[in-house]
Design an enzyme around this catalytic site. Structure first.
Site, short mmCIF file in Angstrom:
data_model
loop_
_atom_site.label_atom_id
_atom_site.label_comp_id
_atom_site.label_asym_id
_atom_site.label_seq_id
_atom_site.Cartn_x
_atom_site.Cartn_y
_atom_site.Cartn_z
N ASP A 185 0.85 -1.19 0.00
CA ASP A 185 0.00 0.00 0.00
C ASP A 185 0.89 1.24 0.00
OD1 ASP A 185 -2.16 1.65 0.13
OD2 ASP A 185 -2.63 1.27 2.23
N GLU A 269 -1.94 -0.94 -5.65
CA GLU A 269 -3.15 -0.29 -6.14
C GLU A 269 -2.87 0.39 -7.47
OE1 GLU A 269 -5.72 1.69 -2.69
OE2 GLU A 269 -3.62 2.19 -2.68
N CYS A 339 -13.11 -10.23 8.74
CA CYS A 339 -14.50 -10.68 8.54
C CYS A 339 -15.10 -10.20 7.21
CB CYS A 339 -15.38 -10.21 9.70
SG CYS A 339 -15.66 -8.43 9.71
N CYS A 355 -12.32 -2.65 13.04
CA CYS A 355 -13.54 -3.20 12.46
C CYS A 355 -14.74 -2.90 13.37
CB CYS A 355 -13.40 -4.70 12.26
SG CYS A 355 -14.86 -5.42 11.48
N CYS A 360 -16.40 -8.86 15.64
CA CYS A 360 -15.05 -8.96 15.07
C CYS A 360 -14.02 -8.11 15.81
CB CYS A 360 -15.10 -8.58 13.59
SG CYS A 360 -13.51 -8.61 12.77
N ASP A 367 -2.53 1.14 7.20
CA ASP A 367 -1.79 0.89 5.96
C ASP A 367 -1.51 -0.60 5.77
OD1 ASP A 367 -1.66 3.62 5.29
OD2 ASP A 367 0.05 3.89 6.64
ZN LIG Z 1 -14.01 -7.42 10.96
#
Ligand SMILES: [Zn+2]
Length: 416
Positions: A185, A269, A339, A355, A360, A367
């Protein structure tokens, strides 16, 4: 496979050589301008442009004119190259499907340059080039010039002269010695974060230099154009730009070499660099004039770094039998690698990913998360599972499992 590459070195000039180079660049410019005026004249009276061959005949006539005696002192192929460039520019300007800007007259001091299509020599041992009708000139050698040299361009930037050598290298593509696939990244706080949790710091020299640069550019704007003070300041700015570019390129070469040796496939990317740098497009060729604000400058330098890095990585990987893959950056910063939950809220701060899915709560450096997602997207593109895999194995596990499935040798040719 034929690979094209360019080398650029700073020439070690003295006054005599500089004068000679300036003379060659000046004559090339004169021939361009004269030929352009000639073609415009023809267009004005509704005639079509003269072909390249026609122009070279004109050039022979010009050389015979007494007031243009100095054209004879310049290597004829360098002058013909000017005509070739002009013919190409006109052809592109009249291209129906994708017309480019009509060629313009060249001014002294703006991208002074000339090119030899042949007749030059390169002496790797002594770090010097032979230019027909000028002689041997030494350059600051940083590496050997490899491959078959196709042409050589001499150009001036600030008070310095540079030589660019375009080569073609026929390389046998061998199987990469590693079978590792890694995601990366590109970013601002970290130059590059990798899916094996390693990362590279941004180049800190910019922090010091960019303020200095911005200050100088502010001063320059207040000076009377082309005055002595303006020129001195302009030279200072150019020197700073060269310093930044050199330091940056050294750094980028180190990273791209390491990555291309250690990993068979690198996934990044697709940044659409060209689009990003659009506003500061002039910075590479004509530093300073297009960049007004510090922020713009910042971004331009960064983007230049990314673009150059991708370019280096791509050819170095190809040389080593590896491959660079660029994926759609969509959701790579917002998707939970554990997840699969996608939300902008997952990235509450610039630095941390957390998250928001209650069951989760996966938390990691943002990054690093980006690099995992980029890698997953790349694997999906290669048909190696990817996005649907919701169980996060350690990056090492993932690398091992993938290396067994991937028929590397045939990989680079299949339209990925
Ligand atoms: Zn998650």
């Amino acid at each position: 496979m034929i690979i094209r590459q360019a080398y650029k070195f700073r020439l070690k000039t003295n006054q005599t050589i500089s004068r000679k180079l300036a003379q060659f660049a000046g004559c090339s410019r004169l021939v361009w301008n004269k030929a352009l005026a000639f073609q415009k004249e023809r267009l004005n009276i509704k005639q079509s442009c003269l072909s390249y061959a026609g122009l070279t005949k004109e050039l022979t006539q010009w050389k015979k004119q007494e007031e243009l005696f100095f054209l004879k002192q310049v290597h004829s192929q360098a002058l013909q190259q000017s005509l070739k460039n002009l013919s190409q520019a006109l052809k592109e300007a009249f291209d129906q499907t994708n017309p480019k800007q009509f060629p313009r007259f060249k001014k002294k001091g703006q991208r002074d340059s000339f090119r030899y299509p042949q007749g030059f020599k390169i002496d790797n041992d002594n770090g010097r080039v032979f230019l027909p009708k000028i002689g041997w000139i030494r350059y600051n050698k940083s590496q050997d010039v490899l491959g078959d040299a196709k042409n050589i361009t001499i150009s001036k930037k600030g008070q310095y002269w540079f030589v660019s050598i375009q080569v073609e290298i026929d390389r046998e593509i061998s199987k990469h010695s590693s079978s590792s696939i890694i995601g990366g990244d590109l970013g601002i706080t970290r130059f590059l974060s990798l899916s094996n949790q390693k990362y590279y710091e941004p180049l800190n020299i910019f922090k010091k230099l960019k303020n200095q640069l911005a200050k100088l550019q502010k001063q320059l704007a207040k000076k009377e154009k082309f005055s002595n003070r303006w020129r001195r300041l302009k030279a200072k700015i150019t020197k700073l730009h060269i310093c930044i570019a050199n330091t940056r390129n050294d750094y980028l070469h180190k990273i791209s070499s390491t990555l291309s040796k250690n990993h068979a496939i690198v996934i990044l990317e697709n940044l659409k660099i060209a689009k990003m740098t659009g506003s500061a497009k002039g910075t590479g060729e004509n530093p300073g004039t297009n960049v007004k604000q510090k922020s713009g400058l910042n971004r331009a330098i960064l983007a230049q770094g990314w673009g150059e890095f991708i370019r280096q990585l791509e050819y170095k990987l190809a040389w080593n039998g590896g491959q660079l893959i660029q994926v759609n950056p969509k959701n790579t910063s917002r998707r939970c690698p554990k997840c699969g939950y996608i939300s902008a809220d997952n990235r509450k701060t610039q630095a941390t990913f957390c998250c928001q899915q209650k069951s989760c709560n996966y938390t990691a450096n943002a990054d690093y998360v980006g690099s995992l997602n980029i890698r997953e997207a790349g694997l999906a593109l290669l048909g190696l599972g990817g996005r649907r895999t919701r169980v996060l194995r350690s990056p090492q596990d993932r690398e091992m499992s993938v290396s067994l499935e991937l028929p590397l040798k045939s990989q680079p040719t299949d339209g990925v």
